[in-house]
Design a protein around this motif. Structure first.
Motif, PDB file in Angstrom:
ATOM      1  N   GLN A  78     -20.292 -40.259  20.801  1.00 27.52           N
ATOM      2  CA  GLN A  78     -20.775 -38.988  21.320  1.00 27.52           C
ATOM      3  C   GLN A  78     -21.871 -39.177  22.365  1.00 27.52           C
ATOM      4  OE1 GLN A  78     -19.725 -35.782  20.666  1.00 27.52           O
ATOM      5  NE2 GLN A  78     -18.024 -36.739  19.595  1.00 27.52           N
ATOM      6  N   THR A  79     -22.552 -40.305  22.323  1.00 31.25           N
ATOM      7  CA  THR A  79     -23.618 -40.556  23.283  1.00 31.25           C
ATOM      8  C   THR A  79     -23.104 -41.084  24.618  1.00 31.25           C
ATOM      9  OG1 THR A  79     -23.894 -42.761  22.307  1.00 31.25           O
ATOM     10  CG2 THR A  79     -25.333 -40.983  21.501  1.00 31.25           C
ATOM     11  N   GLN A  80     -21.814 -41.391  24.690  1.00 40.20           N
ATOM     12  CA  GLN A  80     -21.244 -41.921  25.931  1.00 40.20           C
ATOM     13  C   GLN A  80     -20.772 -40.770  26.813  1.00 40.20           C
ATOM     14  OE1 GLN A  80     -18.395 -45.113  25.520  1.00 40.20           O
ATOM     15  NE2 GLN A  80     -17.263 -44.447  27.346  1.00 40.20           N
ATOM     16  N   PRO A  81     -21.243 -40.689  28.053  1.00 46.61           N
ATOM     17  CA  PRO A  81     -20.817 -39.583  28.929  1.00 46.61           C
ATOM     18  C   PRO A  81     -19.378 -39.759  29.387  1.00 46.61           C
ATOM     19  CG  PRO A  81     -22.238 -41.105  30.127  1.00 46.61           C
ATOM     20  CD  PRO A  81     -22.234 -41.568  28.706  1.00 46.61           C
ATOM     21  N   LEU A  82     -18.648 -38.647  29.428  1.00 48.57           N
ATOM     22  CA  LEU A  82     -17.279 -38.651  29.944  1.00 48.57           C
ATOM     23  C   LEU A  82     -17.221 -38.130  31.370  1.00 48.57           C
ATOM     24  CD1 LEU A  82     -15.064 -37.345  26.993  1.00 48.57           C
ATOM     25  CD2 LEU A  82     -15.456 -39.690  27.719  1.00 48.57           C
ATOM     26  N   TYR A  83     -18.054 -37.141  31.657  1.00 47.53           N
ATOM     27  CA  TYR A  83     -18.019 -36.470  32.952  1.00 47.53           C
ATOM     28  C   TYR A  83     -19.321 -36.796  33.679  1.00 47.53           C
ATOM     29  CZ  TYR A  83     -16.151 -32.822  36.044  1.00 47.53           C
ATOM     30  OH  TYR A  83     -15.590 -32.130  37.095  1.00 47.53           O
ATOM     31  N   ARG A  84     -19.209 -37.464  34.795  1.00 45.08           N
ATOM     32  CA  ARG A  84     -20.382 -37.906  35.545  1.00 45.08           C
ATOM     33  C   ARG A  84     -20.888 -36.773  36.442  1.00 45.08           C
ATOM     34  NH1 ARG A  84     -19.359 -43.158  38.821  1.00 45.08           N
ATOM     35  NH2 ARG A  84     -17.821 -41.783  39.785  1.00 45.08           N
ATOM     36  N   THR A  85     -22.181 -36.555  36.454  1.00 44.76           N
ATOM     37  CA  THR A  85     -22.799 -35.538  37.290  1.00 44.76           C
ATOM     38  C   THR A  85     -23.796 -36.193  38.251  1.00 44.76           C
ATOM     39  OG1 THR A  85     -24.521 -35.132  35.639  1.00 44.76           O
ATOM     40  CG2 THR A  85     -22.540 -33.762  35.527  1.00 44.76           C
ATOM     41  N   SER A  86     -24.324 -35.400  39.175  1.00 48.93           N
ATOM     42  CA  SER A  86     -25.258 -35.926  40.174  1.00 48.93           C
ATOM     43  C   SER A  86     -26.532 -35.090  40.184  1.00 48.93           C
ATOM     44  CB  SER A  86     -24.627 -35.907  41.573  1.00 48.93           C
ATOM     45  OG  SER A  86     -23.425 -36.650  41.601  1.00 48.93           O
ATOM     46  N   PRO A  87     -27.697 -35.704  40.442  1.00 45.74           N
ATOM     47  CA  PRO A  87     -28.940 -34.928  40.498  1.00 45.74           C
ATOM     48  C   PRO A  87     -28.891 -33.899  41.634  1.00 45.74           C
ATOM     49  CG  PRO A  87     -29.384 -37.288  40.410  1.00 45.74           C
ATOM     50  CD  PRO A  87     -27.923 -37.141  40.654  1.00 45.74           C
ATOM     51  N   PHE A  88     -29.349 -32.704  41.335  1.00 45.44           N
ATOM     52  CA  PHE A  88     -29.461 -31.651  42.346  1.00 45.44           C
ATOM     53  C   PHE A  88     -30.334 -30.542  41.780  1.00 45.44           C
ATOM     54  CE2 PHE A  88     -28.333 -27.776  44.532  1.00 45.44           C
ATOM     55  CZ  PHE A  88     -28.288 -28.187  45.855  1.00 45.44           C
ATOM     56  N   PRO A  89     -31.304 -30.057  42.541  1.00 45.84           N
ATOM     57  CA  PRO A  89     -31.686 -30.439  43.903  1.00 45.84           C
ATOM     58  C   PRO A  89     -32.514 -31.725  43.940  1.00 45.84           C
ATOM     59  CG  PRO A  89     -33.109 -28.707  43.105  1.00 45.84           C
ATOM     60  CD  PRO A  89     -32.082 -28.911  42.037  1.00 45.84           C
ATOM     61  N   GLU A  90     -32.711 -32.253  45.168  1.00 45.75           N
ATOM     62  CA  GLU A  90     -33.470 -33.486  45.327  1.00 45.75           C
ATOM     63  C   GLU A  90     -34.975 -33.240  45.337  1.00 45.75           C
ATOM     64  OE1 GLU A  90     -31.882 -36.440  48.241  1.00 45.75           O
ATOM     65  OE2 GLU A  90     -30.617 -34.759  48.833  1.00 45.75           O
ATOM     66  N   TRP A  91     -35.416 -32.108  45.854  1.00 45.20           N
ATOM     67  CA  TRP A  91     -36.841 -31.846  46.001  1.00 45.20           C
ATOM     68  C   TRP A  91     -37.488 -31.558  44.653  1.00 45.20           C
ATOM     69  CZ3 TRP A  91     -39.760 -32.091  50.492  1.00 45.20           C
ATOM     70  CH2 TRP A  91     -39.039 -32.304  51.679  1.00 45.20           C
ATOM     71  N   LYS A  92     -38.697 -32.079  44.492  1.00 49.95           N
ATOM     72  CA  LYS A  92     -39.452 -31.917  43.246  1.00 49.95           C
ATOM     73  C   LYS A  92     -40.858 -31.434  43.565  1.00 49.95           C
ATOM     74  CE  LYS A  92     -37.212 -36.002  41.181  1.00 49.95           C
ATOM     75  NZ  LYS A  92     -36.613 -36.529  42.436  1.00 49.95           N
ATOM     76  N   LEU A  93     -41.522 -30.954  42.520  1.00 48.79           N
ATOM     77  CA  LEU A  93     -42.931 -30.576  42.603  1.00 48.79           C
ATOM     78  C   LEU A  93     -43.727 -31.475  41.669  1.00 48.79           C
ATOM     79  CD1 LEU A  93     -42.965 -26.661  42.608  1.00 48.79           C
ATOM     80  CD2 LEU A  93     -43.824 -28.166  44.403  1.00 48.79           C
TER      81      LEU A  93
END
Length: 607
Positions: A78-93
């Motif tokens: 259950q800890t293994q990801p099946l669907y890969r995602t990407s960081p968004f948005p890039e800007w941070k505070l």
């Protein structure tokens, strides 16, 4: 880090292009051919196909439907990801500079992109948060806000673009200014939020890992919007029920693509012919031996009829497909599914109606309504795309979420989910369900809007709000009458039976035959798996008279009255007298996003 999600959520709520709030910040969900069906994953959409010819050929133009697999199904932790995602948005505070002295900087947060704050050099997550504001346009493009352009403008020459000062705080956007630390130019976030900005034409969900952002340009203007706003991504869903004649487990097996293509190219004339055909498909590892055996366990006459049913043409019009469902439920209320007279199929049915359990309930004016329990129901829900409703002046365009088949690029796949459950079909009993004459000024206003939309050269409504833009049935007062009744009944069931309103869905049916009009509603509850909802909803049918009493009591009394009831419908609007106190439902329940409702129509024309 993984984020768990129900498989149905991917279709009904999220999907490609949506922003998921993960444990380590927001992530964009990419298209399935980027996030799931990777070359090294050995996963293929046809391994998870949902077979439904009415949906595939009737609404999707021959495209196929896949479901998301689960970790348990693939036998992975259950800890293994099946669907890969990407960081968004890039800007941070980074808020580390607000109260601490760093290199002479104090009293502001730092807006930046990257892993470390360029001012305090910290990379600790507790000091940072992803910026809440992004840009989106009605054509579906999504990107980080162009902070440099917002501050410096089109003629700006300041080279500083790596970070900016975020000054101010509080509950108003007008209290926040974003400033360039080099040239000291700034932009007020409140004013920027109200403006339009150039769109870069980016689809982050189409960008694979390691690929730089693709900004191809766009003629539309973008607006700043919060990344968690509900109107940032509205899924386009299509739902159909399994109805006769293709309504058994045998039909479902024969509709699977390898089998369907084989029997369509060379229709078997005998059981032996079919057996040879299926064995050939099994040897080529296109189907399993279990599927072959399950099909051949049926009598040849039943198999032959099922093959003819599966090969019969399918309507390609959404309104016609809905009418097929409506007529099925009307006939089933009298004859049953399977029919109470005649031989029943040996294969398990995917829809079941017992006419002996049908009851009649009187409305406030004495008219009878037919209450039909549907004890078994299969539904297929497909997400065809999404819309970003970010500009009220420009209607949003639907962004397609289909992906090409890895082996055949001309073949498209859409994400979907298959549910089993139960429902209650409701129609007028007199005159075979044809509607009695509706009267009143509100009826005439709705009817005027419907006639103008049907015959006018310009539309006051975007096409996306209608199930079928060619008919625009939703504006017809009879449709509004039934839709309003549907919402009242769902709320009454929630009060009387303690059934969560968010777990009950609706389907409003509508038919015009020359000068006659009739409608009906199906209230249904479904969930993944083969057992459905175990009779909790259909068990309410004997108590429907008290549910009707409660529903019409809700019709008479709204906490928002008299303001709510005095809100009359006018052409160009989406509702008449209705609000969250009397009619509006959770978004999982209403198929029409709480539009086409009017208490006045039902109250002045009681059943």
């Amino acid at each position: 880090m993984t984020q768990h999600m129900r498989i149905s959520q991917f279709v009904i709520t999220y999907g490609p292009g949506s922003i998921l709030e993960g444990p380590r910040g927001p992530r964009i969900i990419p298209l399935p051919d980027i996030g799931l069906f990777l070359p090294n994953s050995r996963l293929n959409p046809e391994d998870f196909e949902i077979s439904d010819r009415r949906m595939s050929y009737g609404l999707l133009g021959g495209s196929r439907i896949f479901r998301l697999p689960s970790n348990a199904e693939l036998n992975v932790p259950q800890t293994q990801p099946l669907y890969r995602t990407s960081p968004f948005p890039e800007w941070k505070l980074c808020h580390n500079t607000q109260n601490h002295h760093h290199r002479g900087h104090r009293g502001f947060s730092v807006l930046f992109r990257g892993r470390k704050c360029p001012v305090c050099r910290s990379d600790r997550m507790e000091h940072m948060e992803p910026v809440r504001f992004i840009m989106a346009c009605p054509d579906g493009h999504l990107d980080d806000a162009d902070w440099w352009y917002m501050i410096h403008g089109s003629g700006g020459r300041c080279p500083h673009s790596s970070w900016f000062r975020w000054k101010g705080s509080g509950g108003r956007l007008a209290d926040i200014n974003v400033e360039c630390p080099r040239c000291r130019k700034s932009v007020n976030l409140g004013r920027a939020y109200q403006q339009s900005w150039p769109c870069n034409g980016r689809f982050p969900e189409k960008e694979g890992p390691g690929i730089s952002p693709q900004r191809l340009g766009c003629s539309k203007n973008a607006r700043i919007i919060q990344r968690q706003a509900s109107n940032l991504r509205i899924p386009e869903l299509r739902t159909l029920f399994t109805i006769p004649p293709c309504h058994t487990r045998l039909h479902d097996l024969l509709q699977r693509k390898p089998i369907y293509f084989a029997i369509a190219g060379n229709e078997p004339v005998s059981l032996q012919h079919l057996k040879n055909m299926l064995n050939n498909l099994q040897q080529r590892k296109l189907i399993t031996s279990e599927s072959v055996q399950e099909i051949l366990n049926h009598p040849w006459d039943e198999i032959r009829r099922a093959i003819q049913d599966v090969l019969s043409p399918v309507s390609a019009n959404y309104s016609d497909l809905l009418l097929e469902e409506m007529h099925t439920f009307i006939n089933a209320s009298l004859k049953g599914i399977p029919p109470i007279r005649g031989s029943a199929p040996s294969s398990p049915v995917l829809i079941e109606v017992d006419p002996n359990r049908v009851i009649l309930a009187k409305g406030p004016s004495g008219r009878k309504l037919r209450i039909v329990p549907v004890s078994r129901l299969r539904t297929v829900i497909v997400q065809t795309g999404y819309r970003r409703e970010v500009d009220t002046r420009n209607p949003a365009q639907v962004v397609d979420v289909s992906i090409p088949d890895p082996k055949n690029p001309a073949q498209r796949w859409y994400p979907g989910v298959e549910f089993f459950g139960e429902g209650i079909f409701i129609m007028l009993d007199d005159n075979n369900g044809w509607q009695f004459q509706l009267e009143g000024d509100d009826i005439r206003r709705w009817l005027s809007a419907w006639k103008n939309e049907m015959g006018g050269s310009t539309s006051q409504y975007p096409s996306s709000v209608f199930r079928d833009v060619s008919s625009r049935h939703e504006l017809h007062p009879v449709f509004v009458w039934w839709h309003t009744l549907s919402h009242l009944l769902i709320r009454a069931i929630s009060v009387v039976a303690g059934y969560p309103s968010a777990s009950i869905r609706e389907r409003v049916y509508f038919e015009i035959d020359q000068d006659r009009v009739r409608g009906g509603i199906l209230l249904y509850a479904v969930q993944p798996g083969g057992e459905g909802t175990l009779g909790g909803l259909t068990g309410l049918v004997p108590h429907f008279r008290s549910i009707f009493d409660r529903a019409f009591n809700l019709l008479e009394n709204c906490p928002g009255d008299p303001v709510c009831y005095e809100d009359t419908f006018q052409p160009g609007r989406y509702c008449g007298a209705s609000c969250y106190g009397c009619l509006f439902l959770p978004e999982t329940s209403c198929e029409h996003r709480n539009m086409w409702l009017d208490r006045r129509i039902l109250r002045e024309n009681l059943p």
